[in-house]
Design a protein around this motif. Structure first.
Motif, short mmCIF file in Angstrom:
data_model
loop_
_atom_site.label_atom_id
_atom_site.label_comp_id
_atom_site.label_asym_id
_atom_site.label_seq_id
_atom_site.Cartn_x
_atom_site.Cartn_y
_atom_site.Cartn_z
N ALA D 29 30.25 49.52 36.98
CA ALA D 29 29.21 48.43 36.92
C ALA D 29 30.20 47.07 36.41
CB ALA D 29 29.07 48.77 35.61
N THR D 30 32.04 47.40 36.05
CA THR D 30 32.75 46.80 36.13
C THR D 30 33.32 45.65 37.34
OG1 THR D 30 34.12 47.78 34.77
CG2 THR D 30 35.75 46.14 35.54
N SER D 31 33.16 46.49 38.43
CA SER D 31 33.02 45.79 39.98
C SER D 31 32.46 44.87 39.97
CB SER D 31 33.15 46.93 40.87
OG SER D 31 34.41 47.57 40.15
N LEU D 33 30.08 43.54 38.19
CA LEU D 33 30.35 41.83 37.00
C LEU D 33 31.20 41.47 37.93
CD1 LEU D 33 30.25 43.85 34.27
CD2 LEU D 33 27.79 42.56 35.07
N ARG D 34 32.25 41.66 38.98
CA ARG D 34 33.21 40.57 39.91
C ARG D 34 32.74 41.11 40.97
NH1 ARG D 34 38.21 44.83 37.59
NH2 ARG D 34 38.69 44.34 35.66
N GLU D 35 31.90 41.15 41.73
CA GLU D 35 31.49 40.73 43.05
C GLU D 35 31.00 38.74 42.84
OE1 GLU D 35 31.60 42.38 45.82
OE2 GLU D 35 31.17 44.44 44.62
N GLN D 36 31.68 38.64 44.38
CA GLN D 36 30.96 37.32 44.37
C GLN D 36 29.40 37.09 44.27
OE1 GLN D 36 33.58 35.32 44.29
NE2 GLN D 36 32.53 33.86 45.04
N ASP D 37 28.76 38.29 44.44
CA ASP D 37 27.13 37.64 44.36
C ASP D 37 26.77 39.24 43.84
OD1 ASP D 37 24.34 37.56 44.65
OD2 ASP D 37 24.02 38.28 46.87
N VAL D 38 26.58 38.25 41.82
CA VAL D 38 26.94 39.41 41.57
C VAL D 38 25.56 39.10 41.12
CG1 VAL D 38 27.39 39.90 38.19
CG2 VAL D 38 28.53 38.47 40.19
N LYS D 39 24.73 38.70 40.95
CA LYS D 39 23.27 38.86 41.67
C LYS D 39 22.60 40.36 41.68
CE LYS D 39 18.68 36.17 39.81
NZ LYS D 39 18.85 36.26 38.92
#
Lengths: 114, 114, 114, 114
Positions: D29-31, D33-39
């Protein structure tokens, strides 16, 4: 206000009941451990611990608007029933109040899970 | 009614504030993930998750009448402050309500920990 | 593999110690309630409940890579110390194993929080 | 060593799997939220949050040797399946590892609940 912001109000009374039940169970377990005759309260303390952790989790899942909240609350209701039944065996104030919180919670959980 | 049965009422308003805050944070994180612009809400969702788990635990420790409740609530207040600050950056209803819940919780936690 | 995916390994040994400690505390509390002389174990059961909930939360916050993990682990270490001290007073296997888990956890928490 | 002290070892591999799964879900979940494409990761983050809280609770109930552990683990297995399925849709390392942890946990939960 978007629709999304109103999602958790649909379960508000059940969330409240689970929180109240969790609180009552934690306090009932603590009070059991402070009784003169702890041995008589040992089963009560144990089921209070189990019921508390499940009720906190139900409140958490409903607050998250989880797709699994209904299934979870069905199981939560059964655990609350068992805890109420054990608390009913003891004529002390914290058990009476806990039994009442458990019964309210079981009822709310079954209603929301319908 | 024995003295023991009255123990948790001493922290009742703080327990309530922690429960409300935990609920608001869980729902704010869920709502963040449903926003059109999720990326803008990613930091908010993260801190909401952290604040939620800490507030549930504060509520649990106070309900247990834990000897560590005060130290715990002091830390909880700092996390609530940080969460309120992040939520204040977003002009959406769930963030506004969450920021308010966080500020109430921080205040109650500091009062009980004095 | 991105840097992000490696984040929680930095605290892995502390996460493991917190999980082991939480598990040992939950089981020690249950075992206390099953002892012949429950009254002698009542304080132990209470602190085990408190230490367990805090250790689960520490493990959760570290797993989330929370910015508050270090502050939280510092407090967790103090609670583990207190739980180890209480368990040391009882010459039964579950208390011995729990005391050991608490001491390892306190040590790991202090190391990661430095 | 009394029989009581050996109780939780009967579920040890399932407790371990639940802990590993909870940890992987929190970190996934944390990762997300840190992705380029959060959506693209929003649904994944949501189900990870839900699966995490349920797995922590399963681990807690089994550690307590709860009479409700089996019923709880049956439900936990279904949630782990759903989380694994969502994680399988994303070709990133944290999702792959999380999907694996979820499948192991589902399998262990079903085995212990038989």
């Amino acid at each position: 206000m978007s629709t999304a912001t109103l999602q958790n109000t649909k379960w508000q009374s059940c969330i409240d009941a689970c929180m109240r039940c969790a609180e009552a169970c934690e306090f009932c377990a603590t009070s059991d451990l402070r009784e003169q005759d702890v041995k008589m309260m040992a089963t009560c303390a144990q089921i209070n611990r189990e019921c508390a952790v499940v009720c906190w989790t139900s409140a958490s899942l409903m607050s998250m608007d989880s797709q699994f909240a209904k299934q979870f609350c069905r199981l939560c209701a059964d655990i609350c029933d068992a805890c109420a039944q054990e608390c009913d065996r003891h004529n002390v104030d914290h058990c009476k109040r806990c039994a009442q919180a458990c019964r309210s919670c079981a009822e709310e959980c079954r209603r929301m899970a319908r």
